[in-house]
Design a protein around this motif. Structure first.
Motif, PDB file in Angstrom:
ATOM      1  N   GLN A 168      11.078  93.485 -36.276  1.00 21.06           N
ATOM      2  CA  GLN A 168      10.305  93.665 -35.046  1.00 21.06           C
ATOM      3  C   GLN A 168       8.891  94.116 -35.352  1.00 21.06           C
ATOM      4  O   GLN A 168       7.934  93.677 -34.697  1.00 21.06           O
ATOM      5  N   GLU A 169       8.741  94.976 -36.360  1.00 21.64           N
ATOM      6  CA  GLU A 169       7.405  95.450 -36.720  1.00 21.64           C
ATOM      7  C   GLU A 169       6.538  94.304 -37.234  1.00 21.64           C
ATOM      8  O   GLU A 169       5.367  94.174 -36.862  1.00 21.64           O
ATOM      9  N   PHE A 170       7.118  93.446 -38.075  1.00 16.44           N
ATOM     10  CA  PHE A 170       6.356  92.311 -38.583  1.00 16.44           C
ATOM     11  C   PHE A 170       6.048  91.300 -37.475  1.00 16.44           C
ATOM     12  O   PHE A 170       4.927  90.811 -37.361  1.00 16.44           O
ATOM     13  N   GLN A 171       7.034  91.002 -36.667  1.00 12.99           N
ATOM     14  CA  GLN A 171       6.837  89.996 -35.612  1.00 12.99           C
ATOM     15  C   GLN A 171       5.799  90.455 -34.597  1.00 12.99           C
ATOM     16  O   GLN A 171       5.034  89.633 -34.077  1.00 12.99           O
ATOM     17  N   SER A 172       5.758  91.744 -34.319  1.00 15.64           N
ATOM     18  CA  SER A 172       4.773  92.255 -33.366  1.00 15.64           C
ATOM     19  C   SER A 172       3.363  92.135 -33.913  1.00 15.64           C
ATOM     20  O   SER A 172       2.383  92.225 -33.148  1.00 15.64           O
ATOM     21  N   ASN A 173       3.247  91.895 -35.230  1.00 12.19           N
ATOM     22  CA  ASN A 173       1.948  91.685 -35.861  1.00 12.19           C
ATOM     23  C   ASN A 173       1.701  90.216 -36.196  1.00 12.19           C
ATOM     24  O   ASN A 173       0.807  89.894 -36.975  1.00 12.19           O
ATOM     25  N   GLY A 174       2.521  89.334 -35.607  1.00 10.88           N
ATOM     26  CA  GLY A 174       2.312  87.899 -35.757  1.00 10.88           C
ATOM     27  C   GLY A 174       2.733  87.325 -37.092  1.00 10.88           C
ATOM     28  O   GLY A 174       2.248  86.265 -37.496  1.00 10.88           O
ATOM     29  N   ILE A 175       3.652  88.004 -37.795  1.00 14.98           N
ATOM     30  CA  ILE A 175       4.108  87.556 -39.114  1.00 14.98           C
ATOM     31  C   ILE A 175       5.536  87.022 -39.000  1.00 14.98           C
ATOM     32  O   ILE A 175       6.441  87.738 -38.566  1.00 14.98           O
ATOM     33  N   ARG A 176       5.736  85.769 -39.372  1.00 18.62           N
ATOM     34  CA  ARG A 176       7.082  85.175 -39.341  1.00 18.62           C
ATOM     35  C   ARG A 176       7.962  85.836 -40.400  1.00 18.62           C
ATOM     36  O   ARG A 176       7.510  86.132 -41.504  1.00 18.62           O
ATOM     37  N   THR A 177       9.234  86.034 -40.070  1.00 19.25           N
ATOM     38  CA  THR A 177      10.144  86.711 -40.990  1.00 19.25           C
ATOM     39  C   THR A 177      11.248  85.780 -41.482  1.00 19.25           C
ATOM     40  O   THR A 177      11.689  84.871 -40.783  1.00 19.25           O
ATOM     41  N   SER A 178      11.670  86.037 -42.708  1.00 23.58           N
ATOM     42  CA  SER A 178      12.791  85.330 -43.318  1.00 23.58           C
ATOM     43  C   SER A 178      13.611  86.353 -44.083  1.00 23.58           C
ATOM     44  O   SER A 178      13.058  87.292 -44.671  1.00 23.58           O
ATOM     45  N   ILE A 179      14.935  86.187 -44.071  1.00 27.56           N
ATOM     46  CA  ILE A 179      15.846  87.109 -44.765  1.00 27.56           C
ATOM     47  C   ILE A 179      16.557  86.361 -45.887  1.00 27.56           C
ATOM     48  O   ILE A 179      17.131  85.298 -45.680  1.00 27.56           O
ATOM     49  N   PHE A 180      16.535  86.937 -47.078  1.00 26.56           N
ATOM     50  CA  PHE A 180      17.202  86.385 -48.259  1.00 26.56           C
ATOM     51  C   PHE A 180      18.704  86.623 -48.130  1.00 26.56           C
ATOM     52  O   PHE A 180      19.154  87.779 -48.051  1.00 26.56           O
TER      53      PHE A 180
END
Length: 237
Positions: free
Chosen positions: A119-131
């Protein structure tokens, strides 16, 4: 066509082994993009034994394709990602002393933590991926964290493929099918090479991106970096 993101950690390893700035990490990042790569990946670790945190900052004006930063989301790493704002951050649960990544997340056990970080990354416009490993329960758990993508940990596939056991792809195909149903994007990485990448891509529906470093740099010692990047691009079509 799945995108090729070149992991340049090994370039930093070579540079650090001698001191100075040879090979020039920033020049290599610029070159792989010029040769056709659609992204650049780095994986800074706390001891900075290859990619340094300053490298991540210095690469910001150099990477004009997709910038992907991988790592364990300790506070220092989170702050670095928020500062540099790459297109994508890939969360990897590696220990501080790990030689290389060796397992995916337990997305059920760490669901709350991952949700908070994502949520912290997405709120800053950064797409997330989980290994993650190609475990259907872990894929379902990943979807519940709110991540946009997962990155399939492909070491087991690469090992089985090298032994001639092509059935080793089956868990990955099943994982990708589930991701389609869950509306999760699929990335992949670890031990993918010119030998196995075409077979992998052909058997993974919806594959969006592969991140390749160690094999690609090793292959480039014999075949040349420009040539190798384009060989991967051909196999990913």
């Amino acid at each position: 066509m799945a995108k090729l993101s070149v992991n340049i950690n090994k370039i930093a390893t070579l540079r650090n082994s001698r001191g100075g700035n040879v090979p020039d990490l920033l020049q290599v990042a610029a070159d792989v993009q010029k040769f056709g790569a659609q992204g650049v990946t780095i994986h800074p670790r706390p001891d900075e034994r290859h990619i340094r945190y300053q490298d991540a900052r210095d690469l910001v004006p150099v990477v004009y394709t997709e910038y992907n930063i991988e790592g364990n989301p300790i506070r220092r790493f989170i702050d670095l990602v928020l500062e540099t704002k790459p297109a994508q951050v890939t969360l990897v649960p590696d220990a501080d002393d790990a030689i290389t990544s060796n397992a995916g997340w337990d997305t059920i056990k760490h669901k709350g933590f991952l949700q908070e970080v994502i949520q912290e990354f997405q709120s800053n416009g950064i797409r997330t991926s989980i290994f993650v490993d190609p475990d259907l329960k872990m894929i379902e758990g990943a979807a519940e964290t709110g991540t946009e993508r997962i990155e399939l940990y492909t070491e087991a596939f690469a090992h089985q493929y090298g032994l001639g056991n092509y059935d080793g792809i089956k868990p990955y195909t099943q994982a990708a099918i589930l991701c389609e149903q869950l509306k999760l994007g699929v990335n992949a990485g670890h031990d993918l090479s010119l030998d196995n990448i075409k077979f992998f891509k052909e058997n993974i529906p919806g594959l969006l991106e592969v991140s390749i470093g160690h094999a690609l740099i090793a292959e480039a010692l014999y075949l040349g970096l420009d040539n190798v990047v384009n060989m991967y691009l051909q196999k990913l079509k």
